[in-house]
Design an enzyme around this catalytic site. Structure first.
Site, PDB file in Angstrom:
ATOM      1  N   LYS A 133      60.977 -47.114 -34.480  1.00 42.48           N
ATOM      2  CA  LYS A 133      59.610 -47.301 -33.990  1.00 42.48           C
ATOM      3  C   LYS A 133      59.614 -47.594 -32.476  1.00 42.48           C
ATOM      4  O   LYS A 133      60.671 -47.864 -31.885  1.00 42.48           O
ATOM      5  CB  LYS A 133      58.957 -48.458 -34.762  1.00 42.48           C
TER       6      LYS A 133
ATOM      7  N   TYR B  55      50.420 -43.138 -42.144  1.00 46.03           N
ATOM      8  CA  TYR B  55      50.135 -44.451 -42.723  1.00 46.03           C
ATOM      9  C   TYR B  55      48.870 -44.439 -43.589  1.00 46.03           C
ATOM     10  O   TYR B  55      48.229 -45.480 -43.780  1.00 46.03           O
ATOM     11  CB  TYR B  55      50.016 -45.505 -41.620  1.00 46.03           C
TER      12      TYR B  55
ATOM     13  N   PHE C  50      45.042 -54.445 -41.213  1.00 38.74           N
ATOM     14  CA  PHE C  50      45.937 -54.229 -40.074  1.00 38.74           C
ATOM     15  C   PHE C  50      46.115 -52.752 -39.717  1.00 38.74           C
ATOM     16  O   PHE C  50      46.929 -52.405 -38.855  1.00 38.74           O
ATOM     17  CB  PHE C  50      47.304 -54.873 -40.347  1.00 38.74           C
TER      18      PHE C  50
ATOM     19  N   ARG D  65      66.541 -48.116 -47.275  1.00 39.48           N
ATOM     20  CA  ARG D  65      65.665 -49.300 -47.365  1.00 39.48           C
ATOM     21  C   ARG D  65      66.516 -50.582 -47.384  1.00 39.48           C
ATOM     22  O   ARG D  65      66.135 -51.595 -46.791  1.00 39.48           O
ATOM     23  CB  ARG D  65      64.778 -49.226 -48.617  1.00 39.48           C
TER      24      ARG D  65
ATOM     25  N   THR E  70      60.446 -55.894 -45.231  1.00 38.77           N
ATOM     26  CA  THR E  70      59.411 -55.509 -44.264  1.00 38.77           C
ATOM     27  C   THR E  70      59.201 -56.590 -43.206  1.00 38.77           C
ATOM     28  O   THR E  70      59.111 -56.295 -42.018  1.00 38.77           O
ATOM     29  CB  THR E  70      58.075 -55.260 -45.002  1.00 38.77           C
TER      30      THR E  70
ATOM     31  N   ARG F 267      66.468 -55.107 -39.787  1.00 39.79           N
ATOM     32  CA  ARG F 267      65.379 -56.027 -39.443  1.00 39.79           C
ATOM     33  C   ARG F 267      65.855 -57.479 -39.414  1.00 39.79           C
ATOM     34  O   ARG F 267      65.380 -58.292 -38.610  1.00 39.79           O
ATOM     35  CB  ARG F 267      64.227 -55.851 -40.437  1.00 39.79           C
TER      36      ARG F 267
ATOM     37  N   ASN G 201      58.858 -54.244 -36.378  1.00 40.39           N
ATOM     38  CA  ASN G 201      60.057 -54.384 -37.201  1.00 40.39           C
ATOM     39  C   ASN G 201      61.040 -53.215 -37.075  1.00 40.39           C
ATOM     40  O   ASN G 201      61.809 -52.937 -37.978  1.00 40.39           O
ATOM     41  CB  ASN G 201      59.679 -54.676 -38.656  1.00 40.39           C
TER      42      ASN G 201
ATOM     43  N   HIS H  58      61.269 -47.546 -39.662  1.00 38.76           N
ATOM     44  CA  HIS H  58      60.522 -47.116 -40.852  1.00 38.76           C
ATOM     45  C   HIS H  58      61.448 -46.276 -41.709  1.00 38.76           C
ATOM     46  O   HIS H  58      62.219 -45.479 -41.188  1.00 38.76           O
ATOM     47  CB  HIS H  58      59.313 -46.261 -40.467  1.00 38.76           C
TER      48      HIS H  58
ATOM     49  N   GLU I 205      56.686 -37.209 -45.895  1.00 42.21           N
ATOM     50  CA  GLU I 205      56.878 -37.600 -44.499  1.00 42.21           C
ATOM     51  C   GLU I 205      57.774 -36.603 -43.761  1.00 42.21           C
ATOM     52  O   GLU I 205      57.539 -36.305 -42.584  1.00 42.21           O
ATOM     53  CB  GLU I 205      57.444 -39.025 -44.457  1.00 42.21           C
TER      54      GLU I 205
END
Ligand SMILES: Nc1nc2c(ncn2[C@@H]2O[C@H](COP(=O)(O)OP(=O)(O)OP(=O)(O)O)[C@@H](O)[C@H]2O)c(=O)[nH]1
Ligand SMILES: [Mg+2]
Length: 132
Positions: free
Chosen positions: A8, A48, A56, A84, A90, A101, A111, A114, A125
């Site tokens: 990100k 998203y 948010f 993951r 998260t 993270r 964070n 993704h 995606e």
């Protein structure tokens, strides 16, 4: 198996691209597509989309379009779940040390990475980001 993985804007701004990619490669996965890019507002809203009713959502779209990201297709055994795991929880406050993270972030909304959360998301995606 394939997944969509992305560094990100905060990760790029903090010069963590090499660090994050190293973790993916050292684990044993293969990066089969990669590009640095700016995400448009429409792509962000589509990516998203599952969060569009969350309070948010606007902040999320603003953040993910705030600077370049590094988008990747990553391949390997059980790669969706394993990426993951490498990412950690998260919220970096909950992420185990040793995870991306857990080691590299402190805030929920910044964070660093993704990763697709299922095979279905991965396909969706990857099509969104690597369709051409
Ligand atoms: N400000 C805020 N951001 C949130 C909240 N929950 C999630 N987020 C952000 O929204 C992103 C997407 O949420 P999720 O899809 O549920 O979490 P995730 O799958 O671990 O994260 P992604 O890989 O970014 O999709 C997270 O990475 C957070 O940065 C929240 O309650 N408040
Ligand atoms: Mg998610």
């Amino acid at each position: 198996m394939k997944t969509f993985f992305m560094i990100k804007p905060d990760g790029v701004r903090r010069n963590l691209v090499g660090e994050v990619i190293s973790r993916v490669e050292e684990k044993g996965f293969e990066i089969t597509k990669i590009k640095m890019m700016m995400i448009s507002k429409s792509l962000a809203e589509e990516h998203y989309g599952e969060h569009k009713d969350k309070p948010f959502f606007n902040d999320l779209v603003e953040f993910i379009t705030s600077g370049p990201v590094v988008a990747m297709q990553v391949e390997g055994e059980n790669v969706v779940a394993q990426i993951r795991n490498l990412m950690g929880a998260t919220n970096p406050s909950d992420a185990t040390p040793g995870s991306i993270r857990g080691d590299l972030a402190t805030e929920l909304d910044q964070n660093v990475v993704h990763g697709s959360d299922s095979d279905t998301s991965a396909e969706r995606e990857l099509n969104l980001f690597f369709s051409e």
